[in-house]
Design a protein around this motif. Structure first.
Motif, PDB file in Angstrom:
ATOM      1  N   ALA A 111     -81.058  95.249 -19.740  1.00 31.89           N
ATOM      2  CA  ALA A 111     -80.511  94.850 -18.436  1.00 31.89           C
ATOM      3  C   ALA A 111     -80.228  93.349 -18.376  1.00 31.89           C
ATOM      4  CB  ALA A 111     -81.450  95.268 -17.317  1.00 31.89           C
ATOM      5  N   HIS A 112     -81.159  92.540 -18.814  1.00 31.80           N
ATOM      6  CA  HIS A 112     -80.954  91.094 -18.757  1.00 31.80           C
ATOM      7  C   HIS A 112     -79.829  90.669 -19.700  1.00 31.80           C
ATOM      8  CE1 HIS A 112     -81.627  86.793 -18.677  1.00 31.80           C
ATOM      9  NE2 HIS A 112     -82.338  86.990 -17.583  1.00 31.80           N
ATOM     10  N   THR A 113     -79.726  91.324 -20.838  1.00 25.55           N
ATOM     11  CA  THR A 113     -78.649  91.015 -21.778  1.00 25.55           C
ATOM     12  C   THR A 113     -77.289  91.287 -21.147  1.00 25.55           C
ATOM     13  OG1 THR A 113     -80.076  91.505 -23.658  1.00 25.55           O
ATOM     14  CG2 THR A 113     -77.691  91.553 -24.060  1.00 25.55           C
ATOM     15  N   LEU A 114     -77.167  92.407 -20.441  1.00 22.10           N
ATOM     16  CA  LEU A 114     -75.902  92.723 -19.774  1.00 22.10           C
ATOM     17  C   LEU A 114     -75.542  91.657 -18.741  1.00 22.10           C
ATOM     18  CD1 LEU A 114     -76.186  96.575 -19.237  1.00 22.10           C
ATOM     19  CD2 LEU A 114     -74.543  95.374 -20.676  1.00 22.10           C
ATOM     20  N   VAL A 115     -76.523  91.229 -17.964  1.00 16.83           N
ATOM     21  CA  VAL A 115     -76.261  90.198 -16.958  1.00 16.83           C
ATOM     22  C   VAL A 115     -75.875  88.884 -17.626  1.00 16.83           C
ATOM     23  CG1 VAL A 115     -77.316  88.805 -15.128  1.00 16.83           C
ATOM     24  CG2 VAL A 115     -77.587  91.280 -15.124  1.00 16.83           C
ATOM     25  N   THR A 116     -76.491  88.554 -18.738  1.00 14.53           N
ATOM     26  CA  THR A 116     -76.135  87.334 -19.468  1.00 14.53           C
ATOM     27  C   THR A 116     -74.683  87.406 -19.955  1.00 14.53           C
ATOM     28  OG1 THR A 116     -78.425  86.994 -20.143  1.00 14.53           O
ATOM     29  CG2 THR A 116     -76.735  85.876 -21.448  1.00 14.53           C
ATOM     30  N   VAL A 117     -74.264  88.562 -20.447  1.00 12.88           N
ATOM     31  CA  VAL A 117     -72.874  88.734 -20.898  1.00 12.88           C
ATOM     32  C   VAL A 117     -71.915  88.578 -19.717  1.00 12.88           C
ATOM     33  CG1 VAL A 117     -71.227  90.419 -21.840  1.00 12.88           C
ATOM     34  CG2 VAL A 117     -73.476  90.134 -22.901  1.00 12.88           C
ATOM     35  N   SER A 151     -76.302 100.928 -14.212  1.00 12.15           N
ATOM     36  CA  SER A 151     -76.701 102.300 -13.878  1.00 12.15           C
ATOM     37  C   SER A 151     -76.721 103.201 -15.103  1.00 12.15           C
ATOM     38  CB  SER A 151     -75.773 102.883 -12.815  1.00 12.15           C
ATOM     39  OG  SER A 151     -74.471 103.065 -13.344  1.00 12.15           O
ATOM     40  N   ARG A 152     -76.095 102.762 -16.181  1.00 13.52           N
ATOM     41  CA  ARG A 152     -76.049 103.565 -17.402  1.00 13.52           C
ATOM     42  C   ARG A 152     -77.141 103.212 -18.406  1.00 13.52           C
ATOM     43  NH1 ARG A 152     -70.836 106.256 -18.184  1.00 13.52           N
ATOM     44  NH2 ARG A 152     -71.738 106.541 -20.233  1.00 13.52           N
ATOM     45  N   VAL A 153     -77.923 102.191 -18.102  1.00 13.52           N
ATOM     46  CA  VAL A 153     -78.996 101.783 -19.018  1.00 13.52           C
ATOM     47  C   VAL A 153     -80.144 102.787 -18.891  1.00 13.52           C
ATOM     48  CG1 VAL A 153     -80.686  99.990 -19.580  1.00 13.52           C
ATOM     49  CG2 VAL A 153     -78.387  99.347 -18.831  1.00 13.52           C
ATOM     50  N   PRO A 154     -80.521 103.429 -19.985  1.00 12.48           N
ATOM     51  CA  PRO A 154     -81.647 104.361 -19.923  1.00 12.48           C
ATOM     52  C   PRO A 154     -82.932 103.634 -19.504  1.00 12.48           C
ATOM     53  CG  PRO A 154     -80.450 104.605 -21.994  1.00 12.48           C
ATOM     54  CD  PRO A 154     -79.919 103.378 -21.315  1.00 12.48           C
ATOM     55  N   GLU A 155     -83.758 104.308 -18.738  1.00 13.47           N
ATOM     56  CA  GLU A 155     -84.977 103.687 -18.212  1.00 13.47           C
ATOM     57  C   GLU A 155     -85.812 103.066 -19.330  1.00 13.47           C
ATOM     58  OE1 GLU A 155     -87.568 101.978 -15.925  1.00 13.47           O
ATOM     59  OE2 GLU A 155     -85.831 103.013 -15.116  1.00 13.47           O
ATOM     60  N   GLY A 156     -85.939 103.736 -20.437  1.00 19.54           N
ATOM     61  CA  GLY A 156     -86.746 103.230 -21.541  1.00 19.54           C
ATOM     62  C   GLY A 156     -86.186 101.977 -22.195  1.00 19.54           C
ATOM     63  N   GLU A 157     -84.922 101.681 -21.939  1.00 21.66           N
ATOM     64  CA  GLU A 157     -84.280 100.505 -22.521  1.00 21.66           C
ATOM     65  C   GLU A 157     -84.010  99.410 -21.494  1.00 21.66           C
ATOM     66  OE1 GLU A 157     -80.861 101.535 -24.881  1.00 21.66           O
ATOM     67  OE2 GLU A 157     -81.802 103.397 -25.536  1.00 21.66           O
ATOM     68  N   GLU A 209     -83.945  93.167 -10.390  1.00 20.52           N
ATOM     69  CA  GLU A 209     -85.127  93.778  -9.778  1.00 20.52           C
ATOM     70  C   GLU A 209     -84.701  94.836  -8.768  1.00 20.52           C
ATOM     71  OE1 GLU A 209     -87.943  91.031  -8.072  1.00 20.52           O
ATOM     72  OE2 GLU A 209     -87.298  89.493  -9.487  1.00 20.52           O
ATOM     73  N   TYR A 210     -83.740  94.482  -7.953  1.00 19.62           N
ATOM     74  CA  TYR A 210     -83.233  95.401  -6.943  1.00 19.62           C
ATOM     75  C   TYR A 210     -82.630  96.644  -7.601  1.00 19.62           C
ATOM     76  CZ  TYR A 210     -79.513  97.310  -4.112  1.00 19.62           C
ATOM     77  OH  TYR A 210     -78.653  98.164  -3.498  1.00 19.62           O
ATOM     78  N   ALA A 211     -81.849  96.445  -8.647  1.00 24.70           N
ATOM     79  CA  ALA A 211     -81.180  97.567  -9.310  1.00 24.70           C
ATOM     80  C   ALA A 211     -82.187  98.542  -9.888  1.00 24.70           C
ATOM     81  CB  ALA A 211     -80.250  97.049 -10.411  1.00 24.70           C
ATOM     82  N   ARG A 212     -83.292  98.043 -10.358  1.00 23.38           N
ATOM     83  CA  ARG A 212     -84.300  98.930 -10.926  1.00 23.38           C
ATOM     84  C   ARG A 212     -84.900  99.817  -9.835  1.00 23.38           C
ATOM     85  NH1 ARG A 212     -88.809  97.363 -15.381  1.00 23.38           N
ATOM     86  NH2 ARG A 212     -89.085  99.498 -16.064  1.00 23.38           N
ATOM     87  N   VAL A 213     -85.160  99.261  -8.680  1.00 20.02           N
ATOM     88  CA  VAL A 213     -85.671 100.055  -7.564  1.00 20.02           C
ATOM     89  C   VAL A 213     -84.591 101.010  -7.077  1.00 20.02           C
ATOM     90  CG1 VAL A 213     -86.484  99.942  -5.171  1.00 20.02           C
ATOM     91  CG2 VAL A 213     -87.385  98.354  -6.859  1.00 20.02           C
ATOM     92  N   LYS A 214     -83.357 100.528  -7.018  1.00 20.64           N
ATOM     93  CA  LYS A 214     -82.259 101.326  -6.482  1.00 20.64           C
ATOM     94  C   LYS A 214     -82.035 102.603  -7.279  1.00 20.64           C
ATOM     95  CE  LYS A 214     -77.328 101.188  -5.712  1.00 20.64           C
ATOM     96  NZ  LYS A 214     -76.105 100.589  -6.166  1.00 20.64           N
ATOM     97  N   ARG A 215     -82.288 102.579  -8.571  1.00 16.97           N
ATOM     98  CA  ARG A 215     -82.060 103.758  -9.403  1.00 16.97           C
ATOM     99  C   ARG A 215     -82.779 104.968  -8.831  1.00 16.97           C
ATOM    100  NH1 ARG A 215     -81.049 102.085 -15.155  1.00 16.97           N
ATOM    101  NH2 ARG A 215     -82.164 103.919 -15.805  1.00 16.97           N
ATOM    102  N   GLY A 260     -90.986 102.279 -12.378  1.00 17.42           N
ATOM    103  CA  GLY A 260     -89.658 102.109 -12.963  1.00 17.42           C
ATOM    104  C   GLY A 260     -88.554 102.596 -12.056  1.00 17.42           C
ATOM    105  N   GLY A 261     -88.805 102.608 -10.757  1.00 20.50           N
ATOM    106  CA  GLY A 261     -87.802 103.061  -9.793  1.00 20.50           C
ATOM    107  C   GLY A 261     -87.826 104.549  -9.549  1.00 20.50           C
ATOM    108  N   SER A 262     -88.779 105.237 -10.160  1.00 20.29           N
ATOM    109  CA  SER A 262     -88.869 106.685  -9.985  1.00 20.29           C
ATOM    110  C   SER A 262     -89.534 107.028  -8.660  1.00 20.29           C
ATOM    111  CB  SER A 262     -89.676 107.305 -11.131  1.00 20.29           C
ATOM    112  OG  SER A 262     -89.970 108.655 -10.833  1.00 20.29           O
ATOM    113  N   VAL A 263     -88.778 107.680  -7.802  1.00 20.95           N
ATOM    114  CA  VAL A 263     -89.319 108.090  -6.513  1.00 20.95           C
ATOM    115  C   VAL A 263     -90.339 109.205  -6.708  1.00 20.95           C
ATOM    116  CG1 VAL A 263     -88.706 109.062  -4.259  1.00 20.95           C
ATOM    117  CG2 VAL A 263     -87.271 107.336  -5.318  1.00 20.95           C
ATOM    118  N   ASP A 264     -90.197 109.956  -7.803  1.00 20.85           N
ATOM    119  CA  ASP A 264     -91.176 111.010  -8.092  1.00 20.85           C
ATOM    120  C   ASP A 264     -92.575 110.428  -8.239  1.00 20.85           C
ATOM    121  OD1 ASP A 264     -89.162 112.902  -8.055  1.00 20.85           O
ATOM    122  OD2 ASP A 264     -88.829 112.788 -10.228  1.00 20.85           O
ATOM    123  N   GLY A 265     -92.654 109.175  -8.682  1.00 19.22           N
ATOM    124  CA  GLY A 265     -93.947 108.523  -8.850  1.00 19.22           C
ATOM    125  C   GLY A 265     -94.489 107.914  -7.569  1.00 19.22           C
TER     126      GLY A 265
END
Length: 187
Positions: A172-178, A161-167, A99-105, A29-34
């Protein structure tokens, strides 16, 4: 003394390491800790020494994943415009951006602020130009509003960047559609 050309196997190994790291970042999920370097080396079918020769620290590896993601994102624009109408090309590009934004987080959190600023500065203009190209083509085709520029869209995309990872998957796709709906020129 001129720079030495890397051996073919070194180029292949580096590419496999970056690909494995990207897959691991996406899976976490973009977590570098993982991001476990031993697991990346194993998945890339290289030894840990090879991994560390290419990327002395986790930050170096994560930065290269980011750099390649940005480059790939920018380079997709001409092909998307060649294969699709401009509005559809923009939609597909924004999907790729998700996809990129998820990694970027995770990348942003993992890289030191000064290194992040250098990476972003190197790529910011390329990303803006790619997005502006898509917007201009869409406006020329009569499908995208002419009063919106790349900066406007990037500011709107900042909401990701404000979308919680669990959501992320649900929102994310809904925001892009809007955002896309707001970019459309209705006739």
């Amino acid at each position: 003394m001129p720079a030495r050309t890397p051996r073919a196997d070194a180029v292949v190994n580096r590419a496999r390491i970056v690909s494995s790291a990207r897959a691991a970042l996406v899976a976490s999920g973009g977590s570098v800790d993982g991001l476990r370097l031993q697991a990346v080396a194993k998945d890339a079918r290289v030894g840990q020494g090879t991994l560390y020769r290419h990327f002395p620290t986790r930050e170096h590896l994560v930065a290269e994943v980011y750099r390649q993601e940005m480059g790939d994102l920018v380079q997709t624009v001409p092909a998307l415009l060649a294969e699709h109408p401009p509005l559809r090309a923009l939609e597909l590009w924004l999907d790729r951006l998700l996809e990129y934004a998820r990694v970027k987080r995770g990348v942003v959190a993992a890289i030191e602020a000064s290194a992040w600023q250098d990476l972003y500065a190197d790529n910011e203009k390329r990303l803006d130009h790619a997005l502006q190209t898509l917007l201009d083509e869409g406006a020329e085709a009569g499908d995208v509003r002419e009063d919106v520029d790349a900066t406007d869209v990037i500011l709107l995309l900042g909401a990701l960047s404000r979308v919680p990872e669990g959501e992320w998957v649900a929102r994310a796709h809904t925001l892009v559609t809007v955002i896309l709906d707001g970019l459309r020129r209705y006739r």
